[in-house]
Scaffold this motif. Structure first.
Motif, PDB file in Angstrom:
ATOM      1  N   MET A 319       0.826  -1.205   0.000  1.00 22.29           N
ATOM      2  CA  MET A 319       0.000   0.000   0.000  1.00 22.29           C
ATOM      3  C   MET A 319       0.864   1.261   0.000  1.00 22.29           C
ATOM      4  SD  MET A 319      -3.207  -0.705  -0.198  1.00 22.29           S
ATOM      5  CE  MET A 319      -2.615  -1.849  -1.458  1.00 22.29           C
ATOM      6  N   GLU A 320       2.015   1.187   0.644  1.00 11.44           N
ATOM      7  CA  GLU A 320       2.958   2.307   0.624  1.00 11.44           C
ATOM      8  C   GLU A 320       3.410   2.583  -0.809  1.00 11.44           C
ATOM      9  OE1 GLU A 320       6.493   3.308   3.530  1.00 11.44           O
ATOM     10  OE2 GLU A 320       7.190   1.876   2.010  1.00 11.44           O
ATOM     11  N   ALA A 321       3.725   1.514  -1.541  1.00 11.09           N
ATOM     12  CA  ALA A 321       4.146   1.671  -2.931  1.00 11.09           C
ATOM     13  C   ALA A 321       2.991   2.168  -3.798  1.00 11.09           C
ATOM     14  CB  ALA A 321       4.662   0.334  -3.468  1.00 11.09           C
ATOM     15  N   PHE A 322       1.805   1.631  -3.545  1.00  9.27           N
ATOM     16  CA  PHE A 322       0.644   1.992  -4.357  1.00  9.27           C
ATOM     17  C   PHE A 322       0.274   3.459  -4.201  1.00  9.27           C
ATOM     18  CE2 PHE A 322      -3.987   2.343  -4.987  1.00  9.27           C
ATOM     19  CZ  PHE A 322      -4.083   1.844  -6.275  1.00  9.27           C
ATOM     20  N   LYS A 323       0.307   3.961  -2.961  1.00  9.71           N
ATOM     21  CA  LYS A 323      -0.111   5.325  -2.687  1.00  9.71           C
ATOM     22  C   LYS A 323       1.055   6.299  -2.516  1.00  9.71           C
ATOM     23  CE  LYS A 323      -4.455   6.078  -2.952  1.00  9.71           C
ATOM     24  NZ  LYS A 323      -4.922   7.160  -3.837  1.00  9.71           N
ATOM     25  N   ARG A 324       2.254   5.786  -2.607  1.00  6.61           N
ATOM     26  CA  ARG A 324       3.441   6.641  -2.535  1.00  6.61           C
ATOM     27  C   ARG A 324       3.427   7.503  -1.272  1.00  6.61           C
ATOM     28  NH1 ARG A 324       1.112   6.144  -7.167  1.00  6.61           N
ATOM     29  NH2 ARG A 324      -0.203   7.983  -6.835  1.00  6.61           N
ATOM     30  N   LYS A 325       3.211   6.852  -0.132  1.00 10.76           N
ATOM     31  CA  LYS A 325       3.216   7.543   1.159  1.00 10.76           C
ATOM     32  C   LYS A 325       3.688   6.555   2.217  1.00 10.76           C
ATOM     33  CE  LYS A 325      -1.557   6.479   2.553  1.00 10.76           C
ATOM     34  NZ  LYS A 325      -2.831   7.050   3.037  1.00 10.76           N
ATOM     35  N   PRO A 326       4.223   7.042   3.345  1.00 13.54           N
ATOM     36  CA  PRO A 326       4.733   6.131   4.380  1.00 13.54           C
ATOM     37  C   PRO A 326       3.611   5.296   5.007  1.00 13.54           C
ATOM     38  CG  PRO A 326       5.551   8.369   4.712  1.00 13.54           C
ATOM     39  CD  PRO A 326       4.470   8.454   3.690  1.00 13.54           C
ATOM     40  N   VAL A 327       3.802   3.982   5.016  1.00 16.66           N
ATOM     41  CA  VAL A 327       2.889   3.055   5.685  1.00 16.66           C
ATOM     42  C   VAL A 327       3.747   1.988   6.346  1.00 16.66           C
ATOM     43  CG1 VAL A 327       0.920   1.489   5.459  1.00 16.66           C
ATOM     44  CG2 VAL A 327       1.160   3.401   3.859  1.00 16.66           C
ATOM     45  N   ASP A 328       3.449   1.651   7.585  1.00 12.51           N
ATOM     46  CA  ASP A 328       4.223   0.603   8.264  1.00 12.51           C
ATOM     47  C   ASP A 328       3.302  -0.197   9.170  1.00 12.51           C
ATOM     48  OD1 ASP A 328       6.355  -0.972   8.971  1.00 12.51           O
ATOM     49  OD2 ASP A 328       7.645   0.702   9.559  1.00 12.51           O
ATOM     50  N   SER A 329       3.814  -1.336   9.611  1.00 13.28           N
ATOM     51  CA  SER A 329       3.062  -2.198  10.521  1.00 13.28           C
ATOM     52  C   SER A 329       4.020  -2.883  11.472  1.00 13.28           C
ATOM     53  CB  SER A 329       2.268  -3.248   9.738  1.00 13.28           C
ATOM     54  OG  SER A 329       1.701  -4.202  10.617  1.00 13.28           O
ATOM     55  N   ASN A 330       3.681  -2.852  12.760  1.00 15.18           N
ATOM     56  CA  ASN A 330       4.458  -3.578  13.759  1.00 15.18           C
ATOM     57  C   ASN A 330       3.809  -4.899  14.141  1.00 15.18           C
ATOM     58  OD1 ASN A 330       6.636  -1.865  14.060  1.00 15.18           O
ATOM     59  ND2 ASN A 330       5.647  -0.620  15.640  1.00 15.18           N
ATOM     60  N   LEU A 331       2.778  -5.281  13.403  1.00 15.80           N
ATOM     61  CA  LEU A 331       2.078  -6.520  13.737  1.00 15.80           C
ATOM     62  C   LEU A 331       2.931  -7.735  13.385  1.00 15.80           C
ATOM     63  CD1 LEU A 331      -1.603  -5.922  12.547  1.00 15.80           C
ATOM     64  CD2 LEU A 331      -0.670  -5.732  14.850  1.00 15.80           C
ATOM     65  N   PRO A 332       3.006  -8.721  14.274  1.00 14.98           N
ATOM     66  CA  PRO A 332       3.727  -9.968  13.973  1.00 14.98           C
ATOM     67  C   PRO A 332       2.839 -10.896  13.150  1.00 14.98           C
ATOM     68  CG  PRO A 332       2.881 -10.054  16.204  1.00 14.98           C
ATOM     69  CD  PRO A 332       2.516  -8.693  15.672  1.00 14.98           C
ATOM     70  N   LEU A 333       2.392 -10.399  11.999  1.00 18.00           N
ATOM     71  CA  LEU A 333       1.399 -11.098  11.187  1.00 18.00           C
ATOM     72  C   LEU A 333       1.810 -11.055   9.722  1.00 18.00           C
ATOM     73  CD1 LEU A 333      -1.523 -12.239  10.624  1.00 18.00           C
ATOM     74  CD2 LEU A 333      -2.266  -9.842  10.511  1.00 18.00           C
ATOM     75  N   ARG A 334       1.821 -12.225   9.088  1.00 20.93           N
ATOM     76  CA  ARG A 334       2.063 -12.270   7.644  1.00 20.93           C
ATOM     77  C   ARG A 334       0.711 -12.161   6.945  1.00 20.93           C
ATOM     78  NH1 ARG A 334       5.655 -13.913   3.697  1.00 20.93           N
ATOM     79  NH2 ARG A 334       7.235 -14.461   5.235  1.00 20.93           N
ATOM     80  N   THR A 335       0.434 -11.002   6.399  1.00 24.82           N
ATOM     81  CA  THR A 335      -0.773 -10.835   5.593  1.00 24.82           C
ATOM     82  C   THR A 335      -0.435 -11.287   4.180  1.00 24.82           C
ATOM     83  OG1 THR A 335      -1.536  -8.979   6.941  1.00 24.82           O
ATOM     84  CG2 THR A 335      -2.496  -9.208   4.745  1.00 24.82           C
ATOM     85  N   GLU A 336      -0.976 -12.418   3.801  1.00 22.73           N
ATOM     86  CA  GLU A 336      -0.641 -13.010   2.503  1.00 22.73           C
ATOM     87  C   GLU A 336      -1.336 -12.270   1.372  1.00 22.73           C
ATOM     88  OE1 GLU A 336      -2.466 -16.619   3.657  1.00 22.73           O
ATOM     89  OE2 GLU A 336      -0.562 -17.631   4.074  1.00 22.73           O
ATOM     90  N   VAL A 337      -0.611 -12.042   0.305  1.00 23.89           N
ATOM     91  CA  VAL A 337      -1.198 -11.473  -0.905  1.00 23.89           C
ATOM     92  C   VAL A 337      -1.126 -12.541  -1.984  1.00 23.89           C
ATOM     93  CG1 VAL A 337      -1.140  -9.613  -2.597  1.00 23.89           C
ATOM     94  CG2 VAL A 337      -0.457  -9.151  -0.235  1.00 23.89           C
ATOM     95  N   HIS A 338      -2.271 -13.163  -2.266  1.00 22.06           N
ATOM     96  CA  HIS A 338      -2.344 -14.232  -3.268  1.00 22.06           C
ATOM     97  C   HIS A 338      -2.742 -13.648  -4.617  1.00 22.06           C
ATOM     98  CE1 HIS A 338      -3.040 -17.731  -0.172  1.00 22.06           C
ATOM     99  NE2 HIS A 338      -1.957 -17.017   0.073  1.00 22.06           N
ATOM    100  N   GLU A 339      -2.088 -14.103  -5.652  1.00 24.71           N
ATOM    101  CA  GLU A 339      -2.412 -13.673  -7.004  1.00 24.71           C
ATOM    102  C   GLU A 339      -2.937 -14.876  -7.782  1.00 24.71           C
ATOM    103  OE1 GLU A 339       0.603 -10.689  -8.649  1.00 24.71           O
ATOM    104  OE2 GLU A 339       1.763 -11.740  -7.103  1.00 24.71           O
ATOM    105  N   LEU A 340      -4.150 -14.751  -8.316  1.00 26.65           N
ATOM    106  CA  LEU A 340      -4.762 -15.814  -9.093  1.00 26.65           C
ATOM    107  C   LEU A 340      -5.086 -15.292 -10.485  1.00 26.65           C
ATOM    108  CD1 LEU A 340      -6.052 -15.956  -5.933  1.00 26.65           C
ATOM    109  CD2 LEU A 340      -6.909 -18.092  -6.852  1.00 26.65           C
ATOM    110  N   HIS A 341      -4.815 -16.115 -11.488  1.00 31.69           N
ATOM    111  CA  HIS A 341      -5.001 -15.691 -12.872  1.00 31.69           C
ATOM    112  C   HIS A 341      -6.038 -16.568 -13.559  1.00 31.69           C
ATOM    113  CE1 HIS A 341      -0.416 -14.998 -12.292  1.00 31.69           C
ATOM    114  NE2 HIS A 341      -1.110 -14.020 -11.744  1.00 31.69           N
ATOM    115  N   TYR A 342      -6.737 -15.992 -14.513  1.00 30.90           N
ATOM    116  CA  TYR A 342      -7.603 -16.807 -15.365  1.00 30.90           C
ATOM    117  C   TYR A 342      -7.198 -16.579 -16.815  1.00 30.90           C
ATOM    118  CZ  TYR A 342     -10.149 -12.345 -15.265  1.00 30.90           C
ATOM    119  OH  TYR A 342     -10.482 -11.016 -15.305  1.00 30.90           O
TER     120      TYR A 342
END
Length: 712
Positions: A319-342
Motif C-alpha cells: 500500500m505504501e508503494a501503491f499510494k506513494r506515502k509512508p505506511v508501516d506495521s508492527n504486527l507480527p502477522l504475515r498478511t498473505e497477498v495471493h495472485e490468481l489468474h484466469y
C-alpha cells in the motif's frame, strides 16, 4: 508551528500508545489535523485525546465527538469505553453524527416541527409533488426540460439533490445561471430546476421548514450559519471537538465545524485519510484535508498516523508503494497477498474465486470471515452463479443480489410475459419489484398511486400480469416508446416455451433498444454502462445454461431461493467496495482486476485509486487478487503494488516484529474493594479518576499488590 510536548496523564487500558498517538493525545495546539493511514487506529487515537482531556479536568459535557455515519458513531462510543474511560463518564460525552447534531440544534431554535421524511419512498412522493411546479416556474426553459416520473429518474434526482446540498451549490437567486451551474456540476438542468422547486416547497420564503429528509438538517443549519451573522451564537459551546473520518467531510458539514471551533477557546482534533475520499459525488473532497482546514485555522498543526494495526508488513508496504506515502506495521502477522489468474481467452473469473474460497476453507478458516468485494454491481452475476454452482452459501451485505437489480427484474418480467406465467416468482416482494421495473423500462407513465395499485394487485394475483401491458401500453406518452414495448411484448407472446432463453432475451433487448434505453433512464454514462454490462451478463448466463425459456424461468426461481435463503453462520460475504469503508475482513477477494474494469474509464483515475486502496486495506490476514493471465489485459493497479519489490523488505520487517519484546503497560490495574482503598493508597497505589480504577504506578514494584491484581 511546533508545540512543546508534555507527559500524558491518561493511561489507556491494556495497551501502550505509539509515539505518534502520544503526540496527538498531548498536543496543545488549538487545531490538530491527523493525517492517517487505513487501519491506523484513528478512532482509538481520538478516544485517547478525549481520555487525556477528562483526566486533566475537562467535564464530559464539554466534549463533542462528531462522525458522519451512525455506524461510526457507535464505534466511537464503544472505543471510549475500550480505552478505559468509565462507562458512566463515556455516556455523558456528546457523541453524535453531524446530521444528528444539526437536528438537535435546529429543534431548539425553530418554532415548528418539520415533517420527517424517514424513507426514500417518502422523499420520492415529496419530490414528485415538487416536480409539478418545475415547468410552470421555468417557462423560459420549456424546450430544455425532460420531465420523467419513473422511479429511476426520481432516485437520480434525489442523488443530485443531495450533491447540490452537500456542496452548498443550490440557489434560487435570479442572478444565478442555472444552466451554467447544472453543467459545471454534471447535473441535468431539469434536476437542478427540480431541486430549486423542491426547496421552495420544503422551506418557504419566511424560512418555515415544512419537511426534512436525509442530510437536510445539516444543510439547513449550514445555510443558517452562512446567512445570519449571529447564527454561531445559537450553537452550544464545547471546549473540545473531535471529528472522525474527516475524508467524508463536505462543504455543508465543514461550515458547521468551522462555526463550532470559533466559539470561545474550543480545541479541535480531526482525523482523516485523503486516500479514502471516494464520495466525491456527495461533495467529499480531499482539498479539505490537504489545505482548506489548515487555511481556515492558522494555528493548525498536522500529525501523522502511519502505523496500521489491521494487517502485517507485506500488505502495508504494498500500500505504501501503491499510494506513494509512508505506511508501516508492527504486527507480527504475515498478511498473505495471493495472485490468481484466469485464461485471457475465457475471461471467466468465477472459478478462481471459488478456488480462493476453497483454499481458505482448507486452511481451516471460517467462510464468514471471507468477503468478495466488487468494483461494480454487474460483476456479481458471474460470481453469484459460480457460488451457486459450487454450492457455496453466500450473503450480500448492503448490495442486492443481481437477480434483484432493476434491469434484471425487467427481463424477468418479460420472460413471465412470454410464458404467461408469473408463478415462478415466489416472493410477493419480488413480484412488486418486477412490476416497478417493467413500468420503468417500458416507460409507462404511471402515477405513484397507480403504480402502488398495480404492484399490490399483481403481487397478490400473478395471473393479472398478462393484463398489465394491455391496460397500460396505450398510455405511454412517446409513440416510439409505445411501439418498442408493444413489439417486444407481441414478439414474446408469439414464442414457444421451448425457445432458447438467451435468443429471446437478445431479441427483446434489440426491440427495446436496451443500450439507448439505459442511457435515457440513467443520465450518467457510468451508471448506464453498468446497466448495459449487467444485461449482457444476464444474457450470457442464459446462453451458458442452454435452457429454454421455461427451464430458465424455473432456474431463476431456484437461484433466487438459494440466494435469499437464510444463510448459515458459514456463508461467504459479498458487497461493492463503496459500501465497506470502515469495515475489515480476515480475507478479502478482489476479482475482475482488469483494464477497463478497474479502474473504470468513466470515473476519475484518482478516485479509482482511492477505491482500490479502500478495498485492499479491508484485508487483515489475506488478500486475493484475481486478474487476467495476459499482462496487457491486467489492471494497472497490480503493477503499482510492486509486490515482488517489497517482498524482501516485508520479510525483514515481519522477523523484526516477531522477535520484538512485547510492550507491557507501565502501570498495573487493581481491583480494590471499598474497604481496602486506604490500604492500597498507603502502599503507593494511585486513583485514576477517568477510568475509575486504582493502579500501581510504573516506578513501583507491583508484587506487594498481587492480591488486588485486576487481571487475575
Amino acid at each position: 508551528m511546533t508545540t512543546t510536548p508534555y507527559s500524558a496523564q491518561f493511561f489507556p487500558a491494556g495497551f501502550v500508545p505509539t509515539e505518534e498517538q502520544r503526540k496527538i493525545q498531548t498536543s496543545q495546539s488549538r487545531t490538530s489535523l491527523v493525517i492517517a493511514n487505513a487501519g491506523a487506529a484513528k478512532t482509538t487515537t481520538l478516544a485517547l485525546r478525549i481520555g487525556e482531556a477528562l483526566t486533566r479536568g475537562l467535564a464530559p459535557e464539554d466534549i463533542l465527538a462528531l462522525t458522519f455515519t451512525d455506524e461510526a458513531r457507535q464505534v466511537m462510543q464503544a472505543r471510549l469505553v475500550e480505552v478505559g474511560i468509565a462507562y458512566n463518564t463515556a455516556k455523558r460525552i456528546n457523541v453524535q453524527t453531524v446530521e444528528e447534531f444539526a437536528q438537535r440544534v435546529l429543534s431548539k431554535i425553530e418554532d415548528g416541527k418539520p415533517e420527517v421524511l424517514h424513507s426514500t419512498r417518502e422523499q420520492q412522493s415529496y419530490a414528485l409533488t415538487a416536480l409539478d411546479g418545475v415547468g410552470e416556474s421555468n417557462p423560459q426553459f420549456a424546450d430544455a426540460l425532460d420531465i420523467r416520473t419513473h422511479n429511476t429518474a426520481v432516485s437520480q434526482f434525489l442523488d443530485n439533490l443531495l450533491k447540490l446540498k452537500a456542496m452548498m451549490r443550490l440557489s434560487s437567486d435570479d442572478n444565478i445561471d442555472p444552466e451554467y451551474t447544472a453543467q459545471s456540476l454534471n447535473i441535468p438542468l431539469t434536476d437542478y430546476l427540480w431541486a430549486v422547486e423542491y426547496e421552495k416547497q420544503r422551506v418557504d420564503v419566511f424560512g418555515f421548514v415544512d419537511a426534512r429528509g436525509f442530510f437536510d438538517a445539516t444543510y439547513d443549519l449550514a445555510c443558517l450559519l452562512r446567512s445570519a451573522p449571529d447564527a454561531p451564537d445559537l450553537l452550544p459551546a464545547y471546549k473540545l471537538v473531535v471529528c472522525d473520518e474527516l475524508h467524508d467531510i463536505n462543504e455543508a458539514s465543514f461550515c458547521i465545524i468551522q462555526a463550532l471551533t470559533r466559539i470561545g477557546t474550543t480545541y479541535f482534533v480531526g482525523v482523516g485519510d485523503k486516500d479514502q475520499v471516494i464520495y466525491s459525488h456527495l461533495g467529499a473532497d480531499e482539498s479539505f484535508l490537504q489545505y482548506r482546514i489548515a487555511a481556515s485555522f492558522p494555528d493548525c498543526v498536522s500529525f501523522p498516523l502511519t502505523m496500521t494495526y489491521r494487517h502485517g508488513p507485506h500488505l502495508a508496504y504494498a500500500m505504501e508503494a501503491f499510494k506513494r506515502k509512508p505506511v508501516d506495521s508492527n504486527l507480527p502477522l504475515r498478511t498473505e497477498v495471493h495472485e490468481l489468474h484466469y485464461a485471457s481467452a475465457s475471461g471467466v473469473c468465477g472459478p478462481e474465486v471459488i478456488k480462493a474460497i476453497h483454499q481458505w476453507k482448507q486452511d481451516g478458516k471460517p467462510l464468514d470471515h471471507c468477503c468478495i468485494l466488487l468494483r461494480d454491481g454487474h460483476q456479481s452475476i458471474e460470481i453469484e452463479n459460480a457460488l451457486m454452482s459450487a454450492g457455496v452459501q453466500y450473503r450480500t451485505l448492503t448490495m442486492k443480489s443481481y437477480l434483484l437489480r432493476e434491469e434484471i427484474l425487467f427481463l424477468r418480467g418479460m420472460i413471465a410475459i412470454a410464458l404467461d406465467d408469473f408463478h415462478h416468482v415466489a416472493s410477493p416482494a419480488t413480484r412488486e419489484a418486477i412490476v416497478e421495473a417493467l413500468a420503468t423500462f417500458a416507460e409507462v407513465p404511471l402515477t405513484p398511486q397507480e403504480l402502488r395499485e398495480a404492484k399490490t394487485t399483481i403481487a397478490k394475483e400473478p395471473s393479472s400480469l398478462k393484463h398489465f401491458f394491455d391496460g397500460q401500453i396505450q398510455r405511454v406518452g412517446s409513440v416510439a416508446a409505445r411501439t418498442r414495448i408493444a413489439d417486444a411484448v407481441a414478439y414474446l407472446r408469439g414464442l414457444s416455451v421451448d425457445t432458447l432463453a438467451h435468443g429471446a432475451l437478445e431479441k427483446v433487448c434489440e426491440l427495446v433498444d436496451m443500450d439507448k434505453l439505459a442511457k435515457r433512464l440513467y443520465v450518467h454514462p457510468y451508471e448506464a454502462s453498468v446497466v448495459t454490462k449487467s444485461v449482457s451478463g444476464f444474457i450470457t448466463t442464459a446462453r451458458n445454461s442452454g435452457k429454454t425459456l421455461r427451464e430458465f424461468s424455473e432456474w431463476i426461481g431456484a437461484a433466487e431461493a438459494f440466494a435469499g435463503a437464510r444463510p448459515g453462520k458459514n456463508a461467504v460475504l459479498m458487497d461493492c467496495i463503496v459500501n465497506v469503508k470502515g469495515k475489515e475482513f480476515d480475507h478479502v477477494i478482489l476479482p475482475f482486476l482488469d483494464a477497463g474494469e478497474f479502474p473504470n474509464p468513466l470515473r476519475k483515475l484518482g478516485e479509482e485509486e482511492n477505491l482500490f486502496y479502500v478495498a485492499a486495506t479491508r484485508a487483515k490476514s489475506r488478500l486475493s487478487l484475481i486478474y487476467s493471465a495476459e499482462p496487457a489485459l491486467r489492471s494497472g493497479f497490480i503493477a503499482q503494488l510492486q509486490l515482488a519489490s517489497v517482498q524482501k523488505r516485508a520479510d525483514t520487517a515481519l522477523r523484526r516484529n516477531l522477535s520484538a519484546p512485547v510492550k507491557t503497560v507501565g502501570h498495573r490495574d487493581l481491583k480494590v474493594a471499598y474497604a481496602n482503598r486506604d490500604v492500597v493508597k498507603a502502599m503507593g497505589a494511585q486513583w485514576d479518576k477517568t477510568r475509575k480504577v486504582w493502579y500501581v504506578p510504573s516506578h513501583l514494584d507491583p508484587e506487594p499488590f498481587r492480591n488486588w491484581f485486576a487481571d487475575q
